[in-house]
Scaffold this motif. Sequence first.
Motif, short mmCIF file in Angstrom:
data_model
loop_
_atom_site.label_atom_id
_atom_site.label_comp_id
_atom_site.label_asym_id
_atom_site.label_seq_id
_atom_site.Cartn_x
_atom_site.Cartn_y
_atom_site.Cartn_z
N ALA A 206 -12.97 -24.26 50.09
CA ALA A 206 -11.93 -23.95 49.49
C ALA A 206 -10.92 -23.37 50.54
O ALA A 206 -10.58 -22.37 50.74
CB ALA A 206 -12.21 -22.53 48.53
N PRO A 207 -10.14 -24.61 51.01
CA PRO A 207 -9.09 -24.16 51.89
C PRO A 207 -7.97 -23.63 51.44
O PRO A 207 -7.60 -23.98 50.19
CB PRO A 207 -8.92 -25.73 52.89
N TRP A 208 -7.02 -22.79 52.06
CA TRP A 208 -6.01 -22.31 51.52
C TRP A 208 -4.70 -23.35 51.89
O TRP A 208 -4.46 -23.75 53.03
CB TRP A 208 -5.54 -20.92 52.12
N PRO A 209 -4.10 -23.81 51.07
CA PRO A 209 -3.04 -24.82 51.24
C PRO A 209 -1.77 -24.24 51.81
O PRO A 209 -1.30 -23.29 51.47
CB PRO A 209 -2.64 -25.28 49.75
N GLU A 210 -1.52 -25.07 52.95
CA GLU A 210 -0.25 -24.44 53.59
C GLU A 210 0.88 -25.65 53.50
O GLU A 210 0.50 -26.82 52.99
CB GLU A 210 -0.50 -24.41 55.07
N PRO A 211 2.15 -25.51 53.47
CA PRO A 211 2.75 -23.97 53.82
C PRO A 211 2.77 -23.35 52.51
O PRO A 211 2.44 -23.46 51.42
CB PRO A 211 4.11 -24.40 54.17
N SER A 212 2.69 -21.76 53.01
CA SER A 212 2.74 -20.75 51.83
C SER A 212 3.70 -19.89 51.94
O SER A 212 3.90 -19.40 53.21
CB SER A 212 1.21 -20.19 51.95
N GLU A 213 3.84 -19.04 50.60
CA GLU A 213 5.00 -18.18 50.61
C GLU A 213 4.05 -16.70 50.83
O GLU A 213 4.67 -15.72 51.03
CB GLU A 213 5.74 -18.13 49.27
N LEU A 214 2.99 -16.78 50.87
CA LEU A 214 1.77 -15.47 50.98
C LEU A 214 1.18 -15.70 52.36
O LEU A 214 1.17 -16.70 53.09
CB LEU A 214 0.96 -15.54 50.11
N ASP A 215 1.01 -14.47 53.04
CA ASP A 215 0.55 -14.44 54.23
C ASP A 215 -1.12 -14.02 53.94
O ASP A 215 -1.48 -13.11 53.75
CB ASP A 215 0.93 -13.33 54.95
N VAL A 216 -1.68 -15.21 53.77
CA VAL A 216 -3.22 -15.23 53.25
C VAL A 216 -4.01 -15.11 54.76
O VAL A 216 -3.97 -16.05 55.44
CB VAL A 216 -3.43 -16.42 52.54
N PHE A 217 -4.75 -14.14 54.74
CA PHE A 217 -6.07 -14.00 55.59
C PHE A 217 -7.44 -14.62 54.90
O PHE A 217 -7.81 -13.95 54.12
CB PHE A 217 -6.09 -12.69 56.34
N GLN A 218 -7.88 -15.85 55.53
CA GLN A 218 -8.89 -16.38 55.11
C GLN A 218 -10.25 -15.98 55.72
O GLN A 218 -10.49 -16.30 56.90
CB GLN A 218 -9.09 -17.96 54.93
N THR A 219 -11.09 -15.18 55.09
CA THR A 219 -12.29 -14.78 56.01
C THR A 219 -13.42 -15.49 56.01
O THR A 219 -14.21 -15.37 56.75
CB THR A 219 -12.68 -13.37 55.49
N GLY A 220 -13.52 -16.52 54.88
CA GLY A 220 -14.80 -17.18 54.49
C GLY A 220 -15.56 -16.27 53.55
O GLY A 220 -15.22 -15.33 53.17
N ALA A 221 -16.16 -16.79 52.92
CA ALA A 221 -16.92 -16.09 51.65
C ALA A 221 -17.74 -15.01 51.96
O ALA A 221 -18.67 -15.18 53.07
CB ALA A 221 -17.98 -17.48 51.13
N TRP A 222 -17.99 -14.03 51.33
CA TRP A 222 -18.90 -12.79 51.64
C TRP A 222 -20.34 -13.26 50.89
O TRP A 222 -20.45 -12.96 49.76
CB TRP A 222 -18.01 -11.91 50.74
N MET A 223 -20.97 -13.44 51.95
CA MET A 223 -22.44 -13.79 51.58
C MET A 223 -23.44 -12.87 52.10
O MET A 223 -23.08 -12.43 53.33
CB MET A 223 -22.71 -15.17 52.00
N MET A 224 -24.31 -12.82 51.54
CA MET A 224 -25.72 -11.69 52.18
C MET A 224 -26.84 -12.60 52.14
O MET A 224 -27.23 -13.27 51.46
CB MET A 224 -25.53 -10.66 51.44
N ALA A 225 -27.49 -12.62 53.56
CA ALA A 225 -28.77 -13.21 53.30
C ALA A 225 -29.72 -12.80 52.64
O ALA A 225 -29.81 -11.46 52.39
CB ALA A 225 -29.27 -12.99 55.07
#
Length: 401
Positions: A206-225
């Motif tokens: 799920a990549p964030w498409p650029e260019p963007s009007e938002l300043d998006v910080f993509q962390t990666g999915a929040w998963m738990m082992a």
Amino acid sequence: MRVLLSTVGSRGEVQPVVALAVELMGSGHEAVVCAPPDFREWARSLGVAYVPVGPELRATAKRPRDLVPTPEQRRRMIEGTVAGQFRAVRAAAEGCDVIVGGGALAIAARSVAEERRIGYVYAAFAPVTLPSPHHAPPVFGLLGEQPSDGPPDNRTLWAQDAQRWNTLWGAALDAQRGAAGLAPVGDVSRHLFTGTPWLAADPTLAPWPEPSELDVFQTGAWMMADHRPLGAEVQEFLDAGEPPVYFGFGSMHAPADTARTAVAAARALGRRAIIASGWAELSLDEAAPDCLLIGEVNQQALFRRVAAVVHHGGAGTTTTAAAAGVPQLIVPRVFDQFSFARRVGELGIGLAHAPGDPTVGSLTAALGSALAPEVTETAHAVAGRVRTDGASIAARRLTEV
């Protein structure tokens, strides 16, 4: 630092914030989750402080999909939801330094953060849910919302989407804010999402498409082992033959004959089947040696043992299946599920079922394509690119702010 993680939704929204809470606690911080009561016992079993908000949501999977509330019913539902969130989030925010709103239905999170003069972060779980000229907005479908008529221009569609947010949620939100001495919100969606949202989704899936009007910080999915054992019955079934096909639709509504259709499709391809009952409480007509009905399970362990995963396309299930390197067949229903179905097809790690309820014929054909050797090979290759450290990245960023 003490962090409040606020969300409203099914496991697709709650599991990520619980994963972040566990990561924060492991780093020596305090965390509390405010979410629907369905997941209270599970979260508390992990040592996570949990404040329930609203009613249990599990029953929604049995509600007919064509049951649309009247305008008056919708108004009352929204007012009750917003008021209930303000009460619960206020209580849960006691002593907190920052509030994270997970997903778009965490309506009260930013306002309570303003009220307490503490930090606020909005986190989306799929890029399609954030405004961008590169894609159209999804539609929740929970309250009878419909896509607006108009030209297929994404900027126009997002403007119409913003107006829908204002129409549905603006009055109830502003009433609660006014009672707290806060100014009214002119743009509800912008108020919730902010101009600097986080994207808790895998960059490959799920990549964030650029260019963007938002300043998006993509962390990666929040998963738990997940270290839970599969259980004797599941283990014995897996060991008794070739890898089966997994069918599970999470919190989604499903026709009563879904399990029967799934088993018939698997048999048509010479495959065994594992059926997850899910919130729709799917059931089998009778026991048979080539099919198994299961409840809650460790998907991370199970998916590594199956031939393919047939599911609804939720962010969590899609990411778990991709990380396991198993082909996917997605039967999307609502919201971000369609975008994940498209992305799985683009990556070559699976495909989407055609719109509508699956029949034995349609499911057999689609599953046969998903089981093709080239899809399996690609799924194995892509698995190595799926990141599992998103919660760690988010916790580190959050506590450094």
